[in-house]
Design an enzyme around this catalytic site. Structure first.
Site, mmCIF file in Angstrom:
data_model
loop_
_atom_site.group_PDB
_atom_site.id
_atom_site.type_symbol
_atom_site.label_atom_id
_atom_site.label_comp_id
_atom_site.label_asym_id
_atom_site.label_seq_id
_atom_site.Cartn_x
_atom_site.Cartn_y
_atom_site.Cartn_z
ATOM 1 N N GLN A 197 11.302 -27.206 23.085
ATOM 2 C CA GLN A 197 12.247 -28.619 23.137
ATOM 3 C C GLN A 197 11.393 -29.860 23.622
ATOM 4 N N ASP A 198 10.639 -29.649 24.833
ATOM 5 C CA ASP A 198 10.027 -30.655 25.458
ATOM 6 C C ASP A 198 8.734 -31.081 24.567
ATOM 7 N N GLY B 43 2.661 -25.471 23.822
ATOM 8 C CA GLY B 43 4.225 -25.382 23.677
ATOM 9 C C GLY B 43 4.830 -26.471 22.732
ATOM 10 N N HIS C 229 16.595 -29.900 32.157
ATOM 11 C CA HIS C 229 16.835 -30.816 31.248
ATOM 12 C C HIS C 229 17.193 -30.042 29.746
ATOM 13 N N TYR D 286 9.777 -15.183 36.399
ATOM 14 C CA TYR D 286 9.601 -16.562 35.950
ATOM 15 C C TYR D 286 8.946 -17.573 37.016
ATOM 16 N N LYS E 180 5.348 -19.357 37.911
ATOM 17 C CA LYS E 180 5.360 -20.791 37.930
ATOM 18 C C LYS E 180 4.554 -21.338 39.353
ATOM 19 N N GLU F 15 12.936 -24.332 39.568
ATOM 20 C CA GLU F 15 13.015 -22.885 39.813
ATOM 21 C C GLU F 15 12.326 -22.338 40.978
ATOM 22 N N ARG G 291 17.604 -28.143 22.604
ATOM 23 C CA ARG G 291 17.506 -26.925 23.782
ATOM 24 C C ARG G 291 17.499 -25.460 23.022
ATOM 25 N N THR H 1 5.922 -26.319 19.910
ATOM 26 C CA THR H 1 7.140 -26.261 19.048
ATOM 27 C C THR H 1 8.601 -25.904 19.879
ATOM 28 N N THR I 206 8.630 -26.332 37.938
ATOM 29 C CA THR I 206 9.909 -26.261 37.734
ATOM 30 C C THR I 206 10.776 -26.386 39.091
HETATM 31 P P1 NAP Z 1 11.049 -23.889 25.320
HETATM 32 O O1 NAP Z 1 11.928 -24.589 24.693
HETATM 33 O O2 NAP Z 1 11.359 -22.504 25.865
HETATM 34 O O3 NAP Z 1 9.421 -24.053 24.708
HETATM 35 C C1 NAP Z 1 8.506 -23.167 25.289
HETATM 36 C C2 NAP Z 1 6.958 -23.245 24.315
HETATM 37 O O4 NAP Z 1 6.275 -22.633 24.862
HETATM 38 C C3 NAP Z 1 7.501 -23.005 22.932
HETATM 39 O O5 NAP Z 1 6.608 -23.717 22.007
HETATM 40 C C4 NAP Z 1 6.889 -21.341 22.985
HETATM 41 O O6 NAP Z 1 6.579 -21.236 21.685
HETATM 42 C C5 NAP Z 1 5.687 -21.837 23.905
HETATM 43 N N1 NAP Z 1 5.067 -20.309 24.209
HETATM 44 C C6 NAP Z 1 5.782 -19.524 24.804
HETATM 45 N N2 NAP Z 1 4.893 -18.432 25.145
HETATM 46 C C7 NAP Z 1 3.614 -18.910 24.734
HETATM 47 C C8 NAP Z 1 2.587 -18.425 24.858
HETATM 48 N N3 NAP Z 1 1.780 -17.153 25.254
HETATM 49 N N4 NAP Z 1 1.441 -18.992 24.336
HETATM 50 C C9 NAP Z 1 1.516 -20.281 23.527
HETATM 51 N N5 NAP Z 1 2.784 -20.845 23.536
HETATM 52 C C10 NAP Z 1 3.794 -20.222 24.083
HETATM 53 O O7 NAP Z 1 10.706 -24.512 26.741
HETATM 54 P P2 NAP Z 1 10.994 -26.279 27.302
HETATM 55 O O8 NAP Z 1 12.495 -26.095 27.524
HETATM 56 O O9 NAP Z 1 10.458 -27.185 26.272
HETATM 57 O O10 NAP Z 1 10.039 -26.362 28.422
HETATM 58 C C11 NAP Z 1 8.721 -26.692 28.371
HETATM 59 C C12 NAP Z 1 8.068 -26.193 29.665
HETATM 60 O O11 NAP Z 1 8.544 -26.893 31.003
HETATM 61 C C13 NAP Z 1 8.023 -24.723 29.903
HETATM 62 O O12 NAP Z 1 6.737 -24.374 30.784
HETATM 63 C C14 NAP Z 1 8.953 -24.641 30.905
HETATM 64 O O13 NAP Z 1 8.960 -23.393 31.816
HETATM 65 C C15 NAP Z 1 8.983 -25.874 31.743
HETATM 66 N N6 NAP Z 1 10.340 -26.274 32.424
HETATM 67 C C16 NAP Z 1 11.241 -26.502 31.593
HETATM 68 C C17 NAP Z 1 12.403 -27.024 32.009
HETATM 69 C C18 NAP Z 1 13.817 -27.410 31.260
HETATM 70 O O14 NAP Z 1 14.813 -27.281 31.796
HETATM 71 N N7 NAP Z 1 13.607 -27.442 30.015
HETATM 72 C C19 NAP Z 1 12.768 -27.310 33.372
HETATM 73 C C20 NAP Z 1 11.644 -27.167 34.214
HETATM 74 C C21 NAP Z 1 10.177 -26.829 33.591
HETATM 75 P P3 NAP Z 1 7.492 -20.366 20.572
HETATM 76 O O15 NAP Z 1 8.270 -21.553 19.935
HETATM 77 O O16 NAP Z 1 6.556 -19.721 19.481
HETATM 78 O O17 NAP Z 1 8.592 -19.829 21.477
HETATM 79 N N1 GDD Z 2 21.338 -18.452 29.943
HETATM 80 C C1 GDD Z 2 22.533 -18.264 30.658
HETATM 81 N N2 GDD Z 2 23.509 -17.850 29.751
HETATM 82 N N3 GDD Z 2 22.706 -18.596 31.882
HETATM 83 C C2 GDD Z 2 23.895 -18.623 32.093
HETATM 84 C C3 GDD Z 2 24.834 -18.182 31.413
HETATM 85 C C4 GDD Z 2 24.616 -17.563 30.227
HETATM 86 O O1 GDD Z 2 25.617 -16.859 29.378
HETATM 87 N N4 GDD Z 2 26.228 -17.877 32.245
HETATM 88 C C5 GDD Z 2 25.836 -18.500 33.392
HETATM 89 N N5 GDD Z 2 24.570 -18.649 33.320
HETATM 90 C C6 GDD Z 2 24.003 -19.462 34.532
HETATM 91 C C7 GDD Z 2 22.678 -18.818 34.936
HETATM 92 O O2 GDD Z 2 22.978 -17.510 35.785
HETATM 93 C C8 GDD Z 2 21.999 -19.857 35.787
HETATM 94 O O3 GDD Z 2 22.465 -19.898 37.095
HETATM 95 C C9 GDD Z 2 22.349 -21.197 34.832
HETATM 96 O O4 GDD Z 2 23.505 -20.747 34.270
HETATM 97 C C10 GDD Z 2 21.483 -21.845 34.182
HETATM 98 O O5 GDD Z 2 20.930 -20.990 33.319
HETATM 99 P P1 GDD Z 2 19.837 -21.270 32.079
HETATM 100 O O6 GDD Z 2 20.541 -22.355 31.331
HETATM 101 O O7 GDD Z 2 19.389 -20.082 31.439
HETATM 102 O O8 GDD Z 2 18.524 -22.112 32.988
HETATM 103 P P2 GDD Z 2 17.811 -21.618 34.275
HETATM 104 O O9 GDD Z 2 18.285 -22.571 35.489
HETATM 105 O O10 GDD Z 2 17.803 -20.034 34.594
HETATM 106 O O11 GDD Z 2 16.333 -22.276 33.855
HETATM 107 C C11 GDD Z 2 16.069 -23.124 33.151
HETATM 108 O O12 GDD Z 2 15.896 -24.524 34.079
HETATM 109 C C12 GDD Z 2 14.758 -24.302 34.826
HETATM 110 C C13 GDD Z 2 14.444 -25.415 35.625
HETATM 111 O O13 GDD Z 2 15.306 -25.240 36.890
HETATM 112 C C14 GDD Z 2 14.794 -22.897 32.155
HETATM 113 O O14 GDD Z 2 14.537 -23.999 31.270
HETATM 114 C C15 GDD Z 2 13.486 -22.706 32.903
HETATM 115 O O15 GDD Z 2 12.572 -22.703 32.025
HETATM 116 C C16 GDD Z 2 13.321 -23.757 33.991
HETATM 117 O O16 GDD Z 2 12.211 -23.769 34.595
#
Ligand code: NAP
Ligand code: GDD
Length: 383
Positions: free
Chosen positions: A13-14, A9, A187, A157, A161, A135, A192, A11, A133
């Protein structure tokens, strides 16, 4: 010799922030990237090195979490000291559309990595970080959520997880592997993905300010999230793998905010005062006032006249297409274990996060605006 890390992953954000952080620490970083029809490396282009350079510290490999042969080969070839498994289909709403794929990548993908490390006899060398996560808490059983709070996942999802979380714990216990879960709360950052709520908002606010877009349609405005900055959170990932013992940690700020308030803060950041009226699917936000000084400072004099004309107009509406079949209404984390054992604390609060995201999106959107208007001028010239 510096350490070797493998990031899945990379490519995302993290992955991008972590790669930069580890390279600065002297690591050689290998990253797994999916093949796509475009480069899709914008987030790490500044780290890229030509393959002909000797002693590169960033090396990319094509791979996919759904392909165990490929993962096993890459892990065997790179012999990493640390694996950060960040790859995932990470969009909760999209997981309802692609549940099987999500289970395969986000659930079984974790097993493939753990099993590859085991089969390659790397269990005593390679430490593994699993991107778990908040979630997992879904329909929350306790407020705030901590490591001992029971899980109740609410999306394909989160269910995938959940498997990833437990298989990591199981391999740790069964094979004494240094495998840990970071239970990270939401985060965000300028990097993002554009379809997550914060970035959708900060992009739209920037575009509205520049007259590139009239309004913004959202889903559930009342859900609450504990938002931190990705730059703080990738440091926690690193710290988790530096501990003598593997373990699981909640990483969060301890503050929670509604989507509605995040939107209000984002408009406020550029001097626009909005007011939400009505309820449910009829809820809207109207532009009430413009703080000229702040708007001029943050956005520029040129755009003031046009935005002032929008006073009294609708800026935000609700579109039920963004609702989720099952929602996670409230997340707020208690990261005291991480503070105590890792010495981890976030530096950014929500206001600083909003400010960082808005200033970055304003720059990006201005560039897009300029290119577009330049493009139109060229078109007109030839017409
Ligand atoms: P992200 O920006 O969506 O990045 C996901 C990465 O995974 C991208 O590089 C994507 O590649 C790659 N990927 C997706 N499917 C794949 C597959 N089948 N094989 C190989 N690579 C694949 O997510 P992020 O926000 O950086 O989050 C990083 C990790 O932390 C994820 O596992 C997410 O579920 C978890 N997480 C995120 C948050 C948050 O708030 N950001 C919170 C808790 C946990 P492409 O660029 O090709 O799409
Ligand atoms: N995406 C999105 N788009 N969310 C919306 C919208 C919209 O137009 N309007 C309201 N929301 C609400 C969603 O219903 C959710 O309650 C909240 O905004 C956050 O949505 P997201 O930003 O899509 O994130 P997430 O909380 O569902 O999931 C993210 O955080 C998880 C950690 O708690 C992702 O990064 C997951 O990969 C990660 O595990």
């Amino acid at each position: 010799m510096g350490k070797v890390a493998l990031i899945t992953g990379i490519t995302g954000q993290d992955g991008a922030y972590l790669a930069e952080y580890l390279i600065k620490k002297g690591y050689t970083v290998h990253g797994i990237k999916r093949r796509s029809s475009m480069f899709n490396t914008e987030r790490i282009d500044h780290l890229y090195q030509d393959p002909h350079i000797e002693n590169r510290n960033l090396i990319l490999h094509y791979g996919d979490l759904t392909d165990s042969l490929n993962l096993t080969r890459i892990i065997g070839e790179t012999q990493p000291d640390e694996i950060y498994n960040l790859a995932a289909m990470s969009h909760v709403k999209v997981s309802f559309d692609t549940p099987e794929y999500t289970a395969n990548a986000d659930g079984l993908g974790v097993l493939r990595i753990l099993e590859a490390v085991r089969l390659l006899n790397l269990t005593s060398k390679t430490r593994i970080y699993q991107a778990s996560t908040s979630e997992l808490y879904g329909l929350v059983q306790e407020v705030p959520q901590k490591e001992t709070t029971p899980f109740y996942p609410r999306s394909p999802y989160a269910v995938a997880k959940l498997y990833g979380y437990w298989i990591t714990v199981n391999y740790r216990e069964a094979y004494k592997m240094h495998a840990s879960n970071g239970i990270l709360f939401n985060h965000e950052s300028p990097l993002r993905g554009e379809t997550f709520v914060t970035r959708k908002v900060t992009r739209a606010v920037s575009r509205i300010a520049l007259g590139m877009q009239d309004n913004l349609f959202m889903g559930n405005l009342s859900s609450k999230r504990d938002w931190g900055h990705a730059k703080d959170y990738i440091k926690a990932m690193y710290l988790i793998l530096q501990q003598d013992q593997p373990d699981d940690y909640v990483i969060a700020t301890g503050q929670t905010t509604t989507i509605r308030d995040f939107i209000t803060m984002s408009f406020e950041e550029i001097g626009l005062g909005i007011e939400f009226i009505n309820k449910g699917v009829d809820e809207t936000a109207i532009l009430r006032e413009v703080n000229e000084k702040t708007f001029k400072e943050k956005v520029g004099d040129n755009y003031l006249e046009e935005i002032t004309r929008k006073i009294g107009k609708l800026l935000v509406g609700v579109d039920p297409q963004y609702f989720r079949p099952t929602e996670v209404e409230l997340l707020i984390g208690d990261a005291s274990k991480a503070k105590r054992q890792l010495g981890w604390e976030p530096k950014y609060d929500l206001k600083a996060l909003v400010s960082d995201m808005i200033s970055s999106d304003l720059k990006l959107m201005k560039k897009e605006f300029f290119l577009k208007s330049g493009g139109y001028q060229v078109l007109n010239y030839f017409e």
